[in-house]
Design an enzyme around this catalytic site. Structure first.
Site, mmCIF file in Angstrom:
data_model
loop_
_atom_site.group_PDB
_atom_site.id
_atom_site.type_symbol
_atom_site.label_atom_id
_atom_site.label_comp_id
_atom_site.label_asym_id
_atom_site.label_seq_id
_atom_site.Cartn_x
_atom_site.Cartn_y
_atom_site.Cartn_z
ATOM 1 N N HIS A 98 1.868 5.023 -2.638
ATOM 2 C CA HIS A 98 2.122 6.466 -2.402
ATOM 3 C C HIS A 98 3.499 6.857 -2.916
ATOM 4 O O HIS A 98 3.655 7.908 -3.546
ATOM 5 C CB HIS A 98 2.052 6.757 -0.896
ATOM 6 C CG HIS A 98 0.691 6.615 -0.296
ATOM 7 N ND1 HIS A 98 -0.424 7.247 -0.794
ATOM 8 C CD2 HIS A 98 0.259 5.866 0.760
ATOM 9 C CE1 HIS A 98 -1.495 6.913 -0.070
ATOM 10 N NE2 HIS A 98 -1.101 6.084 0.891
ATOM 11 N N HIS A 121 0.840 -1.205 0.000
ATOM 12 C CA HIS A 121 0.000 0.000 0.000
ATOM 13 C C HIS A 121 0.874 1.254 0.000
ATOM 14 O O HIS A 121 0.685 2.166 -0.813
ATOM 15 C CB HIS A 121 -0.906 0.004 1.227
ATOM 16 C CG HIS A 121 -1.685 1.282 1.429
ATOM 17 N ND1 HIS A 121 -2.989 1.428 1.036
ATOM 18 C CD2 HIS A 121 -1.311 2.475 1.961
ATOM 19 C CE1 HIS A 121 -3.401 2.665 1.313
ATOM 20 N NE2 HIS A 121 -2.397 3.328 1.880
ATOM 21 N N GLU A 122 1.848 1.331 0.932
ATOM 22 C CA GLU A 122 2.671 2.545 1.041
ATOM 23 C C GLU A 122 3.468 2.788 -0.237
ATOM 24 O O GLU A 122 3.653 3.935 -0.660
ATOM 25 C CB GLU A 122 3.607 2.427 2.251
ATOM 26 C CG GLU A 122 2.880 2.339 3.584
ATOM 27 C CD GLU A 122 1.875 3.460 3.802
ATOM 28 O OE1 GLU A 122 0.851 3.204 4.454
ATOM 29 O OE2 GLU A 122 2.090 4.570 3.294
#
Lengths: 368, 83
Positions: A123, A119-120
């Protein structure tokens, strides 16, 4: 998917990463494997490549931090904020920080490092949070069995908007999130559970509480990490406060809300012949203590008290449930009616008059 | 005695949870940053609606049970809107 404000992106396709430190929760090899797998999620569907370096400044520096760690975004101890990352750019740009005060694991307990890292990295590569509840870039944590993980289509679309398609001649695709009010919505299984209704579909289930108009969509794995996706049939034994869930020739049992250990077990325990490979649908009649299993165009009847299949079965569905075709997707009983789900339609069957008394949309319970 | 005073701790907690969440993830301006307090109050409702829309919740502008449940979920620290 949502791109980060200003559409920041890496101008190079070949990026580097470095694991700056480790968490004592996991052995180092598992940390490295989890992070490597997280990068592969994105490299598989984009032209990006990620090379690990062991010292100096990498594009994406990954570290475990505690509390205030001098980046104006302090962590908050266990739970709450799990990690964060910075958009593409020099210096801290692209870096990923994990909150060391979480309990990091490679399984379903604590927080799965692979899933949070993947997920990170979204970003780090220029994506913001998605409003698609099934997307990897959805803001809240949900556990997915890493070996069953496939990057959802929403995230693939996002990263390919930023960097273009992968060089892989085979166009990668991912699972999509079923729309609650999609008129084409069908179900894998439906069951009652302590007064609620559970509607199973792929790796999700909707919960419908009779007093609430809202239904909410959840990952099966968030509640029951050891249950597979794609549940094919389910029923509740109200008396014993148990829900039985079937997939292929295996079944699991929930006692209350908890998955009973030492499952799955074999459906042949119920007395099915070996030529039955899977169950299409099931419901249990609380009053008679009889459970009905539907397989193809036939059905069996099981006595919950004697825990044995009744004699004289299987029978043809059409003979006893007039108007109900074959290959039922799901079924449940509520009050005097049995509800059969076949594709996008739901048949309300009245056993007292032995006929279908109403036909509705399958998702009519969702107040669309 | 009036049940409205003192404010029940739980209510205070709820207000704190909502404000912290909206400040962190939805750019709610804190008192120090906003020049007019009543504007701030209006903003809380608006920001709450924004957050509820983002999570597909019923958009009430009120910290109802479902909304608070989402706010308590473990999550990523990157804001949902803005930088």
């Amino acid at each position: 998917y949502v791109l980060t404000d200003g559409n920041p992106k890496w101008e190079r396709k070949n990026l580097t990463y470095r694991i700056v430190n480790y968490t004592p929760d996991m052995n180092q090899a598992d940390v490295e494997k989890a992070i490597q797998k997280a990068f592969k999620v994105w490299s598989d569907v984009s032209p990006l490549t990620f090379k690990r370096i062991y010292d100096g400044n990498a594009d994406i520096m990954m570290s475990f931090e505690t509390g205030d760690h001098r980046d104006n975004s302090p962590f908050d101890g266990p739970n709450g904020l799990l990690a964060h990352a910075f958009q593409p750019g020099n210096g801290i740009g692209g870096d990923v920080h994990f909150d060391e005060e979480e309990y990091w694991t490679k399984g379903s307990n604590g927080y799965n490092l692979f899933f949070v890292a993947a997920h990170e990295l979204g970003h780090s590569l220029g994506l913001s949070h998605s409003t698609d509840p099934g997307a990897l870039m959805y803001p809240t944590y949900s556990y997915i069995e890493p070996n069953e993980f496939h990057l959802p289509q929403d995230d693939i679309n996002g990263i390919q908007t930023v960097y273009g398609p992968s060089d892989n001649p085979v166009k990668p695709t991912g699972p999509t999130t079923p729309g609650t009010c999609d008129p084409k919505l069908t179900f894998d299984a439906v069951a009652t559970m302590r007064g609620e209704l559970l509607f199973f579909k792929d790796r999700y289930f909707w919960r419908k509480h009779p007093q609430m108009t809202e239904v909410d969509l959840n990952f099966i794995s968030l509640f029951w990490p050891n249950l597979p996706s794609g549940i094919q049939a389910a029923y509740e034994n109200v008396e014993r406060d148990q829900v039985f869930l079937f997939k292929e020739n295996k079944y699991w049992v929930l006692s209350g809300y908890d998955l009973v250990y030492n499952h799955p077990k074999s459906i042949y325990d119920f007395g099915f012949p070996k030529n039955v490979k899977r169950i299409n649908a099931a419901f249990s009649d609380e009053n008679s203590g009889k459970t009905y299993f539907f397989v193809g165009d036939k059905y069996w009847r099981y006595d919950e008290n004697s825990r044995s299949m009744d004699q004289g079965y299987p029978k043809k569905i059409i003979n006893d449930f007039r108007g109900i075709g074959k290959k039922i997707d799901a079924a449940f009983q509520s009050g005097r009616y049995i509800y059969f789900f076949i594709g996008t339609r739901q048949f309300q069957f009245d056993p007292n008059v032995k006929r279908v008394v109403s036909v509705m949309k399958s998702n009519s319970w969702f107040n669309c | 005695s009036s049940s409205a005073f003192p404010v029940a701790p739980e209510t205070e907690d709820k207000v704190q949870l909502v404000e912290n969440y909206l400040q962190h993830f939805y750019n709610l301006e804190t008192d120090k940053q906003s020049r007019f307090k009543n504007k701030n109050i209006k903003t809380v409702t608006e920001k709450l609606k924004e957050m509820q829309a983002f999570f597909g919740l019923k958009v009430t502008g009120k910290p109802d049970v479902d909304t608070l449940e989402v706010m308590k979920k473990p999550r990523c620290g990157v804001p949902d809107v803005g930088q």
